[in-house]
Design a protein around this motif. Sequence first.
Motif, PDB file in Angstrom:
ATOM      1  N   LEU A 139       0.776  -1.206  -0.315  1.00 48.43           N
ATOM      2  CA  LEU A 139       0.243   0.177   0.301  1.00 48.43           C
ATOM      3  C   LEU A 139       0.918   1.282   0.105  1.00 48.43           C
ATOM      4  O   LEU A 139       0.091   2.203  -0.067  1.00 48.43           O
ATOM      5  CB  LEU A 139      -0.813   0.479   1.727  1.00 48.43           C
ATOM      6  CG  LEU A 139      -2.165  -0.950   1.239  1.00 48.43           C
ATOM      7  CD1 LEU A 139      -2.736  -1.296   2.525  1.00 48.43           C
ATOM      8  CD2 LEU A 139      -3.146  -1.221   0.129  1.00 48.43           C
ATOM      9  N   GLY A 140       2.243   1.106   0.726  1.00 48.69           N
ATOM     10  CA  GLY A 140       2.923   2.167   0.247  1.00 48.69           C
ATOM     11  C   GLY A 140       2.678   2.943   1.173  1.00 48.69           C
ATOM     12  O   GLY A 140       2.795   2.619   2.645  1.00 48.69           O
ATOM     13  N   TRP A 141       3.597   4.042   1.170  1.00 50.89           N
ATOM     14  CA  TRP A 141       4.434   5.537   2.532  1.00 50.89           C
ATOM     15  C   TRP A 141       3.340   6.080   2.131  1.00 50.89           C
ATOM     16  O   TRP A 141       2.951   6.794   1.145  1.00 50.89           O
ATOM     17  CB  TRP A 141       5.069   5.454   2.913  1.00 50.89           C
ATOM     18  CG  TRP A 141       6.204   4.361   3.319  1.00 50.89           C
ATOM     19  CD1 TRP A 141       6.775   3.206   2.090  1.00 50.89           C
ATOM     20  CD2 TRP A 141       6.532   4.019   4.467  1.00 50.89           C
ATOM     21  NE1 TRP A 141       6.950   2.002   3.584  1.00 50.89           N
ATOM     22  CE2 TRP A 141       7.288   2.416   4.542  1.00 50.89           C
ATOM     23  CE3 TRP A 141       6.215   4.217   5.806  1.00 50.89           C
ATOM     24  CZ2 TRP A 141       7.390   2.083   6.075  1.00 50.89           C
ATOM     25  CZ3 TRP A 141       6.734   4.132   6.225  1.00 50.89           C
ATOM     26  CH2 TRP A 141       7.667   3.309   6.824  1.00 50.89           C
ATOM     27  N   HIS A 142       2.959   7.361   3.860  1.00 47.31           N
ATOM     28  CA  HIS A 142       2.398   8.262   3.018  1.00 47.31           C
ATOM     29  C   HIS A 142       2.766   9.060   4.126  1.00 47.31           C
ATOM     30  O   HIS A 142       3.660   9.121   5.614  1.00 47.31           O
ATOM     31  CB  HIS A 142       1.079   8.831   3.772  1.00 47.31           C
ATOM     32  CG  HIS A 142       0.480   9.595   3.576  1.00 47.31           C
ATOM     33  ND1 HIS A 142      -0.796   9.359   1.996  1.00 47.31           N
ATOM     34  CD2 HIS A 142      -0.271  11.164   3.988  1.00 47.31           C
ATOM     35  CE1 HIS A 142      -0.799  10.836   1.682  1.00 47.31           C
ATOM     36  NE2 HIS A 142      -0.639  11.527   2.821  1.00 47.31           N
ATOM     37  N   VAL A 143       3.599  10.711   3.860  1.00 49.06           N
ATOM     38  CA  VAL A 143       4.054  11.512   5.072  1.00 49.06           C
ATOM     39  C   VAL A 143       2.743  12.268   5.597  1.00 49.06           C
ATOM     40  O   VAL A 143       2.518  12.799   5.153  1.00 49.06           O
ATOM     41  CB  VAL A 143       5.061  12.359   4.223  1.00 49.06           C
ATOM     42  CG1 VAL A 143       6.304  13.263   5.556  1.00 49.06           C
ATOM     43  CG2 VAL A 143       6.145  11.120   3.642  1.00 49.06           C
ATOM     44  N   LEU A 144       2.786  12.253   7.037  1.00 51.11           N
ATOM     45  CA  LEU A 144       2.083  13.363   7.887  1.00 51.11           C
ATOM     46  C   LEU A 144       3.011  15.053   8.923  1.00 51.11           C
ATOM     47  O   LEU A 144       4.118  14.202   9.112  1.00 51.11           O
ATOM     48  CB  LEU A 144       0.896  12.373   8.812  1.00 51.11           C
ATOM     49  CG  LEU A 144      -0.272  12.226   7.941  1.00 51.11           C
ATOM     50  CD1 LEU A 144      -0.940  11.487   8.812  1.00 51.11           C
ATOM     51  CD2 LEU A 144      -0.774  12.704   7.121  1.00 51.11           C
ATOM     52  N   ARG A 145       2.390  15.498   8.978  1.00 54.93           N
ATOM     53  CA  ARG A 145       3.676  16.680  10.078  1.00 54.93           C
ATOM     54  C   ARG A 145       2.591  16.676  11.101  1.00 54.93           C
ATOM     55  O   ARG A 145       1.337  17.269  11.133  1.00 54.93           O
ATOM     56  CB  ARG A 145       3.420  17.693   8.804  1.00 54.93           C
ATOM     57  CG  ARG A 145       4.483  19.112   9.907  1.00 54.93           C
ATOM     58  CD  ARG A 145       4.402  20.198   9.356  1.00 54.93           C
ATOM     59  NE  ARG A 145       4.972  21.450  10.522  1.00 54.93           N
ATOM     60  CZ  ARG A 145       4.183  21.586  11.205  1.00 54.93           C
ATOM     61  NH1 ARG A 145       2.684  21.849  11.555  1.00 54.93           N
ATOM     62  NH2 ARG A 145       5.181  22.768  12.175  1.00 54.93           N
ATOM     63  N   ASN A 146       2.719  16.518  12.120  1.00 55.13           N
ATOM     64  CA  ASN A 146       2.204  16.458  13.496  1.00 55.13           C
ATOM     65  C   ASN A 146       1.971  17.763  13.750  1.00 55.13           C
ATOM     66  O   ASN A 146       3.157  18.981  12.862  1.00 55.13           O
ATOM     67  CB  ASN A 146       2.793  15.259  14.161  1.00 55.13           C
ATOM     68  CG  ASN A 146       2.953  14.283  13.871  1.00 55.13           C
ATOM     69  OD1 ASN A 146       2.398  13.916  12.663  1.00 55.13           O
ATOM     70  ND2 ASN A 146       2.465  13.192  14.540  1.00 55.13           N
TER      71      ASN A 146
ATOM     72  N   ASN B  71      -3.023  23.580   7.207  1.00 59.30           N
ATOM     73  CA  ASN B  71      -2.546  24.894   5.701  1.00 59.30           C
ATOM     74  C   ASN B  71      -1.177  24.699   6.210  1.00 59.30           C
ATOM     75  O   ASN B  71      -0.476  24.794   5.511  1.00 59.30           O
ATOM     76  CB  ASN B  71      -2.959  26.087   6.254  1.00 59.30           C
ATOM     77  CG  ASN B  71      -4.795  26.431   5.540  1.00 59.30           C
ATOM     78  OD1 ASN B  71      -4.777  25.176   4.716  1.00 59.30           O
ATOM     79  ND2 ASN B  71      -5.373  27.342   6.406  1.00 59.30           N
ATOM     80  N   THR B  72      -0.903  24.594   7.535  1.00 62.72           N
ATOM     81  CA  THR B  72      -0.070  24.700   8.179  1.00 62.72           C
ATOM     82  C   THR B  72       1.330  23.310   7.119  1.00 62.72           C
ATOM     83  O   THR B  72       2.232  23.034   6.972  1.00 62.72           O
ATOM     84  CB  THR B  72       0.577  24.549   9.257  1.00 62.72           C
ATOM     85  OG1 THR B  72       0.181  25.762   9.666  1.00 62.72           O
ATOM     86  CG2 THR B  72       1.694  24.177   9.709  1.00 62.72           C
ATOM     87  N   GLU B  73       0.509  22.346   7.422  1.00 57.53           N
ATOM     88  CA  GLU B  73       1.257  21.089   6.327  1.00 57.53           C
ATOM     89  C   GLU B  73       1.093  21.056   5.022  1.00 57.53           C
ATOM     90  O   GLU B  73       1.778  20.842   4.867  1.00 57.53           O
ATOM     91  CB  GLU B  73      -0.186  20.014   7.286  1.00 57.53           C
ATOM     92  CG  GLU B  73       0.428  18.298   6.754  1.00 57.53           C
ATOM     93  CD  GLU B  73      -0.330  17.208   7.031  1.00 57.53           C
ATOM     94  OE1 GLU B  73      -0.043  16.432   7.803  1.00 57.53           O
ATOM     95  OE2 GLU B  73      -2.008  17.502   6.043  1.00 57.53           O
ATOM     96  N   ARG B  74       0.257  21.628   4.464  1.00 56.40           N
ATOM     97  CA  ARG B  74       0.204  22.054   3.481  1.00 56.40           C
ATOM     98  C   ARG B  74       1.502  22.866   2.681  1.00 56.40           C
ATOM     99  O   ARG B  74       2.461  22.482   2.085  1.00 56.40           O
ATOM    100  CB  ARG B  74      -0.892  22.482   2.566  1.00 56.40           C
ATOM    101  CG  ARG B  74      -2.145  22.013   2.013  1.00 56.40           C
ATOM    102  CD  ARG B  74      -3.125  22.046   1.654  1.00 56.40           C
ATOM    103  NE  ARG B  74      -4.172  22.916   2.300  1.00 56.40           N
ATOM    104  CZ  ARG B  74      -5.050  22.464   3.009  1.00 56.40           C
ATOM    105  NH1 ARG B  74      -5.633  21.377   3.614  1.00 56.40           N
ATOM    106  NH2 ARG B  74      -6.009  24.091   3.611  1.00 56.40           N
ATOM    107  N   ASP B  75       1.675  23.865   3.589  1.00 59.19           N
ATOM    108  CA  ASP B  75       2.686  24.472   3.110  1.00 59.19           C
ATOM    109  C   ASP B  75       4.267  23.427   3.234  1.00 59.19           C
ATOM    110  O   ASP B  75       5.116  24.286   2.071  1.00 59.19           O
ATOM    111  CB  ASP B  75       2.833  25.789   4.221  1.00 59.19           C
ATOM    112  CG  ASP B  75       1.942  26.557   3.818  1.00 59.19           C
ATOM    113  OD1 ASP B  75       1.151  26.621   2.499  1.00 59.19           O
ATOM    114  OD2 ASP B  75       1.626  27.545   4.816  1.00 59.19           O
ATOM    115  N   PHE B  76       4.161  23.432   4.820  1.00 57.39           N
ATOM    116  CA  PHE B  76       5.531  22.438   4.729  1.00 57.39           C
ATOM    117  C   PHE B  76       5.338  21.527   4.006  1.00 57.39           C
ATOM    118  O   PHE B  76       7.294  21.587   2.969  1.00 57.39           O
ATOM    119  CB  PHE B  76       5.713  21.761   5.535  1.00 57.39           C
ATOM    120  CG  PHE B  76       6.389  19.982   6.295  1.00 57.39           C
ATOM    121  CD1 PHE B  76       7.731  21.534   6.773  1.00 57.39           C
ATOM    122  CD2 PHE B  76       6.173  19.141   5.984  1.00 57.39           C
ATOM    123  CE1 PHE B  76       8.903  20.063   6.935  1.00 57.39           C
ATOM    124  CE2 PHE B  76       7.858  18.565   6.018  1.00 57.39           C
ATOM    125  CZ  PHE B  76       8.705  18.681   6.509  1.00 57.39           C
TER     126      PHE B  76
END
Length: 714
Positions: free
Chosen positions: A253-260, A275-280
Amino acid sequence: MEDISLDADALGQLQAEQKELLDTVDDLRKHGIDRFVDLPQIVVVGDQSSGKSSVLEAISRVRFPVKDGLCTRFATELVLRADSRARVNVTIEPSPSSNREVQPFNETRFNSEELPRLIEDAKRRMLVDGSGFSEDVLRVEVRGPNLTQLTLVDLPGFYHSEDVNQPAAGREIVDRLAARYMSRDNTIILAIVSARNQVILQAVLSKVKEHDKNTERTLGIITKPDLLAPGSQDEENFVRLAKNLDRSHKLTLGWHVLRNRTEAEQDCTHEQRDNTERDFFMSAPWSSIPSRNCGVDKLRAKLSKTLLQHIKDNLPSLIHGIEDSLNDRQRRLRQLGSPRSTPDQLRSYLDHIASQFQRLSRDAVEGNYGDEFFGGLYPETGGIDTSYGRIRKLRGLIRDLNRTFAYILATKGSSFIILSRKSDEGDDNVSGTPALPQFLQGLIDQYKVDEPPTVSFESIAVDLERLSSENQGNEFPGTSNDRVAIQLFQHQSKPWEKIAHSHLKLVLDTAKAFVETLMEHIIGPDTQTFAAILREIVHPFFDQKVSELENKLEELLHHYKSGYPQPLDAEFRSLLSSRRRKNLTEEALRDLLATRPELFTDAGREELRNKQNISHSSGFGVEALIDKSETYYEMSLRTFTDNVIVLAIENCLVRDLPNVFTTRAVSRMEPARLEQLASESPDIQQERTELQEEIDALKKGFESCNSINIIRNG
């Protein structure tokens, strides 16, 4: 009315495509039928402080405890369900190995901020003994009109080092909890890997390979990428991992990245967090990762597709499981019959049981084994003894028992076996009775009868010479007293009573077991009616049959024990002549010895003189007495065997079995008797209601799954 407030838009992203099917599946779950159905749930696993709770919070927008350090000490299930009425149900579900009962919470409201409070309340209840972890589960079930079906599970994190708060026993509990959820085929595993630590140092991926060997149900989640030093080797390694280029940790299923959220961002709104996550992820090197693998919005969409594909893959087995469960419940409902409270309803219920019983018992007596009750040619439970499988095919078992009874009487029915003049004690099969086939040998063990001793003809002749002298009457000298032959017969036939009694008891027990088995088959789960019919009808019937058979056996034995012999003249003379012809050769040789002694050797002359001395020394004709007694024994044994089988077993027992419980008897029963036998217990009434509800839900689920399957295949 309860207050339910959750972010329906965020949750809806997870299930935009599969709502119709999950609405139907939820009906099945409500009725406790989910053991037949593979329902999806999302389980988040990872090492301590890897960001598990933050991931769950980002996905669901339901606040989870996200403080650094040890937070999660038990599994928390957040169960979201669509419903027309808003309500919340919070319980502590004991572990499978626990004997504690479910502990309910008195909760009437729930919103996205309530979960941390509930978890703290659960800690006080679940960790009262000072233990660091618990295998019990906190289950928060939230229902409302704006929700969709979803189960999210937060598990305690894996840890390496031990201290006062994290003992070795706690690690074992964490591992067992992880195994309980991760090993289920219906679980989609979110394996959380923190970018703050090297992958090889985190235990979560080794646990994934243990419970999802092909890594088909696991989606890797990289958290805290903002803590990596820009341009570092660690950052480059995690970027490769996010692109699923690391061969050691490649996932289907692959990998995914999240910013906490950071500590400073804990009070930010969900929109500010996203929004902060999208900017990162617009900054290098993370912008090189495909956008579908970054950010919580894309993760929700990915999970939605993963959930839908999981359901589709399991749809054929889901339909098959629902169909089997539906058939099983419909069959049980038919066995329970219609609701019954009036005398007419009770009579109709018993009439159905009686008609079924009469038909199947008559088939069993006649040897017609076509009904499913009798099993096939190779029943699941078979064997040659009177076991469950054989008891159902009653006529076949009784015939084999009769065959064994006749063999036992023929080989062990006499007090002793008289060897013929030409036999010795080493002869095999003295009785001349054919041996039983090997497949019937097991039935012989049912009869506890000792082997009779053997005696020579000469020995019994000597005994009878003395006994004839002691029992002399007014007969002429040199003639036999036939009363001695009768007494010899009576002595020889003494074992008949014990053998016949054992046989009748064995057949009686077999017939009783058959009737009980048939009644259980017909009545099914209605244990109250089953017990009442056995107690009031079946057992009294067989108690009466015990007395009847004992009286019949006494009647059949009376003539042989104290009556006067009445053999048929022609048959008796024929058998006696046949027996005496066997001795003519020896008598002819003795006559020849008297007239032509030169034809014999010395040894031959001596042997014939010895036999002549034995024979001629008898002044009471003992040889004739033995022949008469043995002839009468042979005739009587055959008659007695037939009489036990026909007059006792068939006439007194087997032919009456279909009459144990008849429709005619039911039609004549008074209301009180009907109530005694067929009244419904509250348990049966409740079971019927539950079965009908489950059948309705299963039918709906079967129709919906079939329609979705048709669309899918179309």
